[in-house]
Scaffold this motif. Structure first.
Motif, PDB file in Angstrom:
ATOM      1  N   PHE A   8       0.845  -1.185   0.000  1.00 41.24           N
ATOM      2  CA  PHE A   8       0.000   0.000   0.000  1.00 41.24           C
ATOM      3  C   PHE A   8       0.885   1.241   0.000  1.00 41.24           C
ATOM      4  N   THR A   9       0.429   2.275  -0.668  1.00 41.06           N
ATOM      5  CA  THR A   9       1.217   3.493  -0.825  1.00 41.06           C
ATOM      6  C   THR A   9       0.796   4.558   0.190  1.00 41.06           C
ATOM      7  N   ALA A  10       1.589   5.625   0.250  1.00 41.65           N
ATOM      8  CA  ALA A  10       1.245   6.747   1.121  1.00 41.65           C
ATOM      9  C   ALA A  10      -0.110   7.315   0.743  1.00 41.65           C
ATOM     10  N   GLU A  11      -0.418   7.353  -0.556  1.00 41.20           N
ATOM     11  CA  GLU A  11      -1.721   7.875  -0.979  1.00 41.20           C
ATOM     12  C   GLU A  11      -2.862   6.956  -0.558  1.00 41.20           C
ATOM     13  N   ASP A  12      -2.608   5.635  -0.566  1.00 44.51           N
ATOM     14  CA  ASP A  12      -3.628   4.702  -0.061  1.00 44.51           C
ATOM     15  C   ASP A  12      -3.981   5.033   1.382  1.00 44.51           C
ATOM     16  N   TYR A  13      -2.949   5.249   2.190  1.00 44.65           N
ATOM     17  CA  TYR A  13      -3.190   5.544   3.598  1.00 44.65           C
ATOM     18  C   TYR A  13      -3.798   6.935   3.767  1.00 44.65           C
ATOM     19  N   ALA A  14      -3.374   7.891   2.963  1.00 43.59           N
ATOM     20  CA  ALA A  14      -3.959   9.232   3.037  1.00 43.59           C
ATOM     21  C   ALA A  14      -5.443   9.182   2.710  1.00 43.59           C
ATOM     22  N   SER A  15      -5.800   8.377   1.711  1.00 44.01           N
ATOM     23  CA  SER A  15      -7.200   8.230   1.339  1.00 44.01           C
ATOM     24  C   SER A  15      -8.014   7.628   2.479  1.00 44.01           C
ATOM     25  N   ARG A  16      -7.447   6.621   3.157  1.00 42.46           N
ATOM     26  CA  ARG A  16      -8.153   6.009   4.287  1.00 42.46           C
ATOM     27  C   ARG A  16      -8.363   7.011   5.410  1.00 42.46           C
ATOM     28  N   MET A  17      -7.330   7.808   5.685  1.00 45.10           N
ATOM     29  CA  MET A  17      -7.469   8.800   6.759  1.00 45.10           C
ATOM     30  C   MET A  17      -8.502   9.854   6.397  1.00 45.10           C
ATOM     31  N   ASP A  76      11.211   5.253  13.679  1.00 48.93           N
ATOM     32  CA  ASP A  76      10.459   4.144  13.091  1.00 48.93           C
ATOM     33  C   ASP A  76       9.126   4.633  12.537  1.00 48.93           C
ATOM     34  N   ALA A  77       8.464   5.535  13.252  1.00 51.22           N
ATOM     35  CA  ALA A  77       7.190   6.067  12.772  1.00 51.22           C
ATOM     36  C   ALA A  77       7.374   6.782  11.438  1.00 51.22           C
ATOM     37  N   ALA A  78       8.496   7.472  11.290  1.00 47.40           N
ATOM     38  CA  ALA A  78       8.754   8.212  10.052  1.00 47.40           C
ATOM     39  C   ALA A  78       8.963   7.294   8.857  1.00 47.40           C
ATOM     40  N   LYS A  79       9.270   6.014   9.117  1.00 45.38           N
ATOM     41  CA  LYS A  79       9.485   5.051   8.030  1.00 45.38           C
ATOM     42  C   LYS A  79       8.198   4.354   7.599  1.00 45.38           C
ATOM     43  N   ALA A  80       7.121   4.550   8.339  1.00 43.68           N
ATOM     44  CA  ALA A  80       5.861   3.893   7.999  1.00 43.68           C
ATOM     45  C   ALA A  80       5.381   4.357   6.634  1.00 43.68           C
ATOM     46  N   ALA A  81       4.692   3.468   5.935  1.00 46.54           N
ATOM     47  CA  ALA A  81       4.259   3.776   4.573  1.00 46.54           C
ATOM     48  C   ALA A  81       3.350   4.995   4.521  1.00 46.54           C
ATOM     49  N   GLY A  82       2.547   5.184   5.556  1.00 44.07           N
ATOM     50  CA  GLY A  82       1.636   6.323   5.560  1.00 44.07           C
ATOM     51  C   GLY A  82       2.216   7.589   6.135  1.00 44.07           C
ATOM     52  N   ALA A  83       3.482   7.573   6.551  1.00 47.23           N
ATOM     53  CA  ALA A  83       4.077   8.726   7.222  1.00 47.23           C
ATOM     54  C   ALA A  83       4.068  10.008   6.379  1.00 47.23           C
ATOM     55  N   PRO A  84       4.265   9.935   5.047  1.00 44.02           N
ATOM     56  CA  PRO A  84       4.237  11.182   4.270  1.00 44.02           C
ATOM     57  C   PRO A  84       2.912  11.933   4.356  1.00 44.02           C
ATOM     58  N   ALA A  85       1.848  11.243   4.720  1.00 47.09           N
ATOM     59  CA  ALA A  85       0.536  11.899   4.845  1.00 47.09           C
ATOM     60  C   ALA A  85       0.273  12.390   6.258  1.00 47.09           C
ATOM     61  N   LEU A  86       1.271  12.297   7.133  1.00 45.87           N
ATOM     62  CA  LEU A  86       1.114  12.612   8.544  1.00 45.87           C
ATOM     63  C   LEU A  86       2.046  13.740   8.972  1.00 45.87           C
ATOM     64  N   THR A  87       1.643  14.433  10.035  1.00 50.40           N
ATOM     65  CA  THR A  87       2.563  15.278  10.782  1.00 50.40           C
ATOM     66  C   THR A  87       2.919  14.537  12.069  1.00 50.40           C
TER      67      THR A  87
END
Length: 373
Positions: A8-17, A76-87
């Motif tokens: 799953f990509t960062a955009e996948d996770y951004a969409s879920r959020m 470690d949190a910064a390496k998560a796939a969804g991290a680019p969509a997070l602060t």
């Protein structure tokens, strides 16, 4: 499906959020507070180890997603796939993580909070914001993770196929004269051989133990003439498998065959009830009616099914009173059973997904009563 699915990509996770935030807003919630566990994994791809230090994803309409995380866990949190969509908002030992979290929330309102959030963290938040209310996430948004997309369905199908292959192989091993825990160990090894990274349960319930739906395997020696309930599953590519079949060591009696036939007919009826627009309780009613008509109503002692996804048990639940309509993409078990105390039990379980015109099984091994040695 062959090979390993694309991650799953960062955009996948951004969409879920985004979807989760919109759902919370539509439900009249001020936002969502997501603790480590399946909700956080599904929303961000981040799976921290269990710890007393507060980690909390805050989702609010009009605000970017923020993950409050201990400083020592931030890399470690910064390496998560969804991290680019997070602060990321980190806090250090000796400082108050609840003050950091409270600053992201309003002074009033009602938040959905993960079911598995630690009580100490919820109480810490309530001390800082006494006028903020909280509701369990599965009460506020029970269908948040229930409808799977194509990539999720692909993973669930792969997990189901691996469980099927495990069942086909376990039937070839010897049962008679071996302890339940030995056969359970075989199931564990086979699931891992077929690609499971995590095995959650391997129920081997022989003879009278089969009348206990959640029997813990032990030292009982399996004997010829035993019915044996097999129920096993875990995670492959991050998504769950869960299947049950009942086998017999040697030739069964006429009564044992008859009870198994009743359960098989009930499981088929439950599956046939799956269609868009039907209520979850309709699946339970269909399966339960077959068992009741055969005179075994009092011996069917659990719900007909549960949802499955990044965990092996999640909403929706197939039980009387659950009026949530089925929609394409939902995945859940259909697993009626009959349990005769002190004698034997029978359960048959498939994972089913709702399609545009009915249902599709993700488990496809024979549901006939199999004999084993």
């Amino acid at each position: 499906m062959t090979g390993t699915p694309a991650p799953f990509t960062a955009e996948d996770y951004a969409s879920r959020m985004r979807r989760a935030t919109e759902a919370a807003d539509a439900a009249g919630l001020a936002g969502l507070l997501i603790a480590p566990g399946p909700d956080l994994v599904w929303l961000t791809g981040y799976r921290p180890g269990e710890t007393e230090r507060l980690t909390l994803l805050v989702l609010r309409a009009g605000q970017e997603p923020v993950l409050v995380v201990p400083t020592l866990e931030a890399p470690d949190a910064a390496k998560a796939a969804g991290a680019p969509a997070l602060t990321l908002r980190d806090w250090t030992d000796g400082h108050d993580p609840y003050e950091v979290s409270a600053a992201l929330l309003g002074s009033t309102g009602r938040y959905g909070i993960s079911d598995n959030a630690w009580a100490m963290h919820l109480l810490g938040l309530r001390e800082r914001l006494p006028d903020v209310d909280h509701v369990a996430l599965t009460r506020a948004l029970p269908m948040l993770r229930a409808v799977k997309d194509a990539a999720e369905l692909e993973r669930l199908a792969a997990a189901g196929a691996a469980a099927d292959a495990t069942y086909e192989e376990i039937r070839t091993v010897g049962f008679a004269g071996r302890r339940e825990r030995e056969v359970a160990a075989d199931l564990d090894a086979l699931l891992r051989r077929h690609g499971h990274s995590q095995v959650d349960f391997t129920i081997v319930a022989s003879g009278p133990n089969g009348a206990n739906p959640h029997h813990e395997v032990g030292e009982r020696v399996i004997e010829r003439g035993d019915m044996v309930v097999l129920d096993f599953g875990g995670l492959k590519h991050g998504y769950g498998s869960d299947t049950s079949r009942t086998v017999h060591v040697g030739e069964p009696t006429a009564e044992e065959r008859a009870v198994h036939d009743v359960v098989r007919a009930a499981q088929e009826a439950g599956f046939r009830a799956v269609r868009p627009g039907a209520a979850c309780q309709d699946v339970d009613r269909a399966a339960r009616a077959v068992i009741a008509d055969a005179g075994y109503a009092e011996y069917f002692i659990h719900r007909t099914g549960h949802g499955i996804g990044v965990t092996t048990h999640e909403p929706p639940y197939m039980i009387e009173g659950e009026e949530q309509p089925l929609v394409p993409g939902m995945c859940f078990s259909v697993e009626p059973g009959v349990y005769l105390p002190g004698r034997f039990g029978v359960r048959i379980e498939d994972i089913v997904t709702v399609t545009e015109d009915g249902g599709r099984r993700l488990n496809n091994t024979s549901r006939e009563l199999a004999t084993v040695d």
